[in-house]
Scaffold this active site. Structure first.
Site, short mmCIF file in Angstrom:
data_model
loop_
_atom_site.label_atom_id
_atom_site.label_comp_id
_atom_site.label_asym_id
_atom_site.label_seq_id
_atom_site.Cartn_x
_atom_site.Cartn_y
_atom_site.Cartn_z
CD GLU A 281 -3.25 0.51 2.08
OE1 GLU A 281 -3.56 -0.69 2.19
OE2 GLU A 281 -3.78 1.41 2.73
CB CYS A 308 -7.34 -2.73 6.22
SG CYS A 308 -5.80 -2.06 5.68
CB SER A 328 -5.46 0.97 -1.28
OG SER A 328 -4.55 -0.09 -1.45
CE LYS A 367 -10.65 -8.06 8.03
NZ LYS A 367 -9.90 -7.60 6.85
CD GLU A 370 -11.57 -8.78 3.47
OE1 GLU A 370 -11.37 -9.15 4.64
OE2 GLU A 370 -10.91 -7.87 2.93
CD GLU A 375 -14.52 -9.45 -5.17
OE1 GLU A 375 -15.39 -10.25 -5.59
OE2 GLU A 375 -14.79 -8.36 -4.64
CB CYS A 524 -9.60 -3.86 14.09
SG CYS A 524 -9.29 -3.45 12.37
#
Lengths: 599, 389
Positions: A281, A308, A328, A367, A370, A375, A524
């Site tokens: 990054e 993130c 990003s 998560k 995710e 992908e 987090c």
């Protein structure tokens, strides 16, 4: 100094600042007033009517949480009227709540259960609900069980006010009131960003995370499977709360020992992947800045946003899809790690990636979504098989009969178990930015960041939006183009604050180069998968634990992590190189304003 | 009406006279006069109107609002409908005087959704009054300007509660809010706001022109003035009556030819059921609730059926926010159904009566605080009829 008002609560006399609620005043006076719909992070609702008290001169009972003290008052918190009203209102709630406590994930952490115990409830005063009425609504991340909902609206106040996502709203009236998604669609098909903040604030088990524990046991118990756990920085600063430690106790090494005993074959540190993220990054940032500032390439978008936080990623996909080019392209540390484990590491230890199961211990509910994104399969299969929350891991550990407190300290496995302090502080809001600054500044100038003890203090703390400016002077020859340029960065936590930044970006009044956004308040460490309860104080304690651990480490900069350098030397080549691009970067999907897809 | 001189709203009225007098008096004196008249809100809660105005007038704000609460929804009430239909100018003039008194330049009529057919009448009245400069810019060549718009409700009974009303105007769910702060401090668009019932506003032009002393000649000491009563049920002459506050149920029944009544629901579904033994009690703020709805039941009526009807209404109309109202009304209705089937024990009925007390004591707004009234009073008055069927 604002005006002080004398109050008398029961037999205690004290003075409080004007505007203090009766509830706060009672707390100051050392009195406990029970609450249910109240939560320290949320707007006042005053609807459960559990915290009612008598205020002299007022005809009805008043909700202590919602009553601002503006003139001298006398309050009674323990009169027959008060006790009767609390008990009846509690009984009314209980009779509507489908209370199968022993099959509920909130057994033991349920506030309604606590109240029932506190008030000595030994029967249902009104005919109780004996059968569930609603179907359970389940996405990859979130499970909604309306049968346990008590209409306290904490989830709605979380979703609409605190996070400003608005996936949940009140539908219907009176006894038919329901907490619903738009057009009553499944939660998986609406704008829910899976942040799970509603779960952390639900007093009962009406909202929970989608637990993969059974599947993880199957994998662990299968001798042919090599089961790897990677642990994020935040769970280690919070999981102790599930085992009787005070909030803010870091149990990193005991957790390693526990995971080994649960049966994981390898235990790795997501901080390692966080360091890897900083390499990718940071390089991406420098590349973008050069293209934008020197080459005048208008296709390159600045400011760059961090990627993130999967809650934040889904938020921007829904609400600001036209700004996806600002994100990003780096995958999150969790996903980078999965891709590296199932390629580089699998080859290194001679294990077929198909027999490898990667579990990620995360503070996060998103998560789970995710790792199930289509992908996220660059290793050939699912890069990460399961996202497991801190709460769910605590269950795995308890189920194994392990007493965390009695365990010895143990280390991570290597070569992918070394993480820097920079990777560690990813767990706190501002941490990714601080880690990036520590490395990028040093890579550009050859000198460490000009902050005492490497602590980039301007971007630390719990303010909703924080920013900092850092002028680059005397850079190394290859970065001469940055000489004299002032890098401006900002940090936001909670999507409500992200929204404020995005609106400024839309207006064109934003001149930052790099912005860190975490979907959850506190970053987090305040994630939707963290131990319940949560409050500003608990989150601050967890942050202190993380920053203290960073200070104890020798390795505090991502680019100095020898295992990262080994990975690039043996496998990846260089940051943003061909293989990095294939394994560590991704793309995003524009989504609807109301639904997962479409409008 | 027997006593002609005791009429106010059904008496003579000249549009604009009150407003002209108010402009002469100045805002402070108007507030004082309304305070002195002891006029209390005619929506049912009976908050002193002058005090409400004074509190709002005191607030410093760049903008203030006057809202006329025309969300008339109490079962058995239709007196505001009559005023909206036949005396819209009086309402608008009352609003303008209120605006002048508190320093507001804009007013809204919050019109009940079901009264959409009255919108045209109101709109025409606004146009006509604006043409005659009783509304609009520089009213009667003064510095005072006042415009009125109509805001249509969507059919929720709870929106008659002033916080819920404001909440719905602000674009949110129509749900009551915690107080304080009161609308006089934080109201529509978070600005100081006066919310007055249609009928309340109609008395204002009279009080301003004829004075508070004249107004106080009507009614009782604590409940001054007259009151419109919507009379329905088992009477020969149902309709809207203007009667003095303090009138007894008996006197009222004589007025409307309701002889032979078994009980009278005074103040609507959220009011009280009054049995024959209490017919000599007065209807006023210090007596039986003067909400204005009078439903008369004769001896053929099944009081449990009446109660069920009321409880179904409250279960339907509770906003569902607070526990006592959301769950309490549902439990009461469930209790009525048990009574119907003869399945409700005396013990459980006592439990439900205790529930009623808690609802009155701890519900968040007036709806939940008053919805148990019908249950309590009907059970008390007709226990034998209800329990031993």
């Amino acid at each position: 100094m604002s005006e002080m008002i004398p109050v008398q609560i029961d037999d205690i006399t004290c003075e409080v600042e004007k505007g203090t609620t009766i509830l706060q005043a009672c707390k100051c006076a050392g009195l406990r007033v029970p609450t249910l719909c109240h939560h320290p992070d949320l707007e006042v609702a005053g609807i459960c009517r559990i915290c009612v008290v008598e205020v002299e001169g007022m005809s009805g009972l008043q909700a202590a949480c919602a009553f601002p003290i503006r003139q001298p008052i006398k309050v009674r918190t323990n009169s027959p009227r008060v006790r009767r009203a609390r008990r009846v209102n509690l009984d009314l709630i209980l009779s509507e709540h489908y209370g199968d406590c022993y099959t509920c994930t909130r057994n033991g952490t349920c506030e309604l259960q606590d109240l029932a115990r506190e008030y000595g409830v030994d029967r249902y005063r009104y005919p109780s609900t004996t059968a569930p009425k609603f179907r359970i609504d389940r996405s990859t991340a979130i499970v909604r069980d309306q049968n346990k909902c008590i209409s306290c609206k904490r989830c709605i106040r979380t979703c609409i006010d605190l996070q400003q996502v608005s996936a949940l709203e009140t539908a219907n009236r009176g006894h038919d009131v329901l907490i619903q998604t738009a057009f009553n669609k499944p939660i998986s098909e609406v704008v829910c960003i899976n942040c799970g903040q509603c779960i952390n604030r639900c007093p009962t088990g009406a909202l929970r995370s989608n637990m993969p524990n059974e599947l993880i046991w199957q994998a662990i118990d299968d001798p042919e499977k090599h089961v790897i756990i990677q642990t994020a920085p935040s769970p280690r600063a919070a999981i102790g709360e599930e085992f009787g430690y005070e909030p803010g106790t870091s149990v990193t090494k005991k957790l390693n020992a526990a995971l080994r005993r649960v049966g994981f074959d390898s235990i790795f540190d997501t901080n390692f992947a966080a360091d890897l993220t900083i390499m990718e990054e940071g390089t991406e940032l420098l590349t973008r800045l050069k293209k934008a500032l020197v080459d005048g390439d208008s296709s390159v978008k600045v400011p760059m946003f961090t990627s993130c936080s999967p809650g934040w990623v889904k938020y921007i996909e829904h609400y600001y899809p036209e700004y996806l080019d600002h994100l990003s392209t780096c995958k999150s540390p969790q996903q980078m790690f999965g891709a590296i484990l199932k390629t580089y590491y699998a080859k290194k230890i001679g294990v077929n990636p198909d027999k490898m199961v990667v579990v990620a211990l995360m503070p996060c509910v998103a998560k789970k979504f995710e790792c199930n994104r289509p992908e996220m399969t660059d290793s050939g299969g699912k890069d990460v098989d399961f996202g497991l929350t801190t709460r769910e891991m605590a269950v795995l550990i308890k189920e194994s009969g392990i007493h965390l407190k009695d365990l010895p300290d143990e280390d991570f496995d290597h070569p992918l178990g070394l993480g820097s302090g920079a990777g560690l502080i990813f767990g706190a809001t501002g941490g990714v930015m601080e880690a990036a600054i520590r490395s990028v500044y040093e890579i550009v100038t050859g000198r460490p960041v000009p902050f005492k003890g490497l602590d980039v203090t301007p971007i630390r703390g719990m303010e909703g939006i924080r920013d900092a400016a850092l002028t680059i002077e005397n850079p190394l020859p290859e970065y001469q183009w940055l000489d004299g340029i002032t890098l401006k960065v900002a940090v936001a936590h909670g999507t409500a604050n992200a929204k404020l930044l995005m609106e400024r970006l839309k207006e064109g009044t934003l001149d930052y180069h790099f912005i860190e956004v975490m979907a959850c308040p506190g970053g987090c460490l305040g994630g939707g998968g963290q131990p319940i309860p949560t409050s500003p104080e608990i989150r601050a304690a967890r942050a202190r634990a993380i920053y203290a651990e960073d200070h104890e480490l020798v390795l505090r900069k991502s680019h100095e992590n020898p295992e990262i350098n080994q990975l690039y030397a043996e496998f990846l080549g260089e940051p943003l190189g061909h293989l990095s691009h294939k394994l560590l970067h991704t793309h995003y999907t524009p989504r609807g304003r109301f639904f997962l897809e479409g409008i | 009406m027997k006593n002609e001189k005791k009429k106010i709203l059904f008496g003579e009225f000249v549009t604009g006279a009150g407003l002209a007098r108010a402009l002469e008096m100045g805002a402070g004196k108007v507030v004082d006069e309304v305070k002195a008249s002891k006029l209390r809100g005619r929506g049912g809660a009976g908050f002193p109107t002058g005090l409400k105005w004074e509190l709002t007038a005191k607030q410093e704000s760049d903008e203030k609002f006057v809202i006329c609460n025309a969300d008339e929804g109490e079962p058995g009430t239709f007196k505001d409908r009559l005023l909206l239909m036949e005396q819209p100018e009086k309402i608008l003039e009352g609003m303008a005087i209120a605006g002048f008194a508190i320093g507001a330049a804009r007013g809204f009529v919050y019109l009940r959704g079901e009264y959409i057919y009255l919108r045209k009448i109101l709109e025409d009245a606004i146009v006509s009054m604006t043409e005659r400069n009783f509304l609009g810019k520089n009213i009667q060549d003064s510095d005072f300007s006042f415009d009125v718009e109509i805001f249509l409700g969507a059919g929720a009974y709870v929106c008659g509660e002033e916080f819920a009303l404001i909440s719905s105007m602000n674009g949110y769910r129509g749900e009551p809010r915690n107080k304080p702060p009161y609308p006089s401090e934080v109201g529509f668009r978070d600005k100081p706001t006066v919310v007055n019932n249609v009928e309340t506003l109609c008395y204002v032009p009279y009080i301003v022109t004829k004075g508070s002393e004249w107004f106080k000649e009507h009614g009782t000491q604590a409940s001054t003035g007259t009151k419109l009563f919507s009379v329905s049920g088992d009477v020969k002459h149902p309709g809207v009556y203007e009667l003095e506050l303090g009138i007894t149920v008996n006197q009222l029944l004589t007025e409307v030819s309701g002889e032979g009544a078994k009980s009278v629901q005074v103040g609507g579904a959220s009011g009280l059921n009054v049995a024959e033994k209490d017919f000599d009690k007065p209807i006023c703020f210090e007596g039986l609730p003067p909400g204005g709805s009078i439903i008369v039941f004769n001896h053929k009526r099944d009081m449990l059926h009446v109660l069920k009807n009321f409880m179904e209404f409250f279960v339907e109309e509770s906003c569902g926010q607070c526990t006592p109202c959301r769950e309490g009304n549902y439990r009461l209705l469930e209790g009525v159904k048990m009574l119907e089937k003869g399945e409700c024990s005396v013990r459980y009925l006592k439990e439900l009566e205790a529930l009623c007390d808690v609802m009155k004591d701890s519900a968040k707004c007036g709806l939940g605080q008053t919805s148990p009234n019908a249950f309590l009073s009907i059970v008390e008055n007709f226990k034998t009829e209800i329990l031993y069927r």
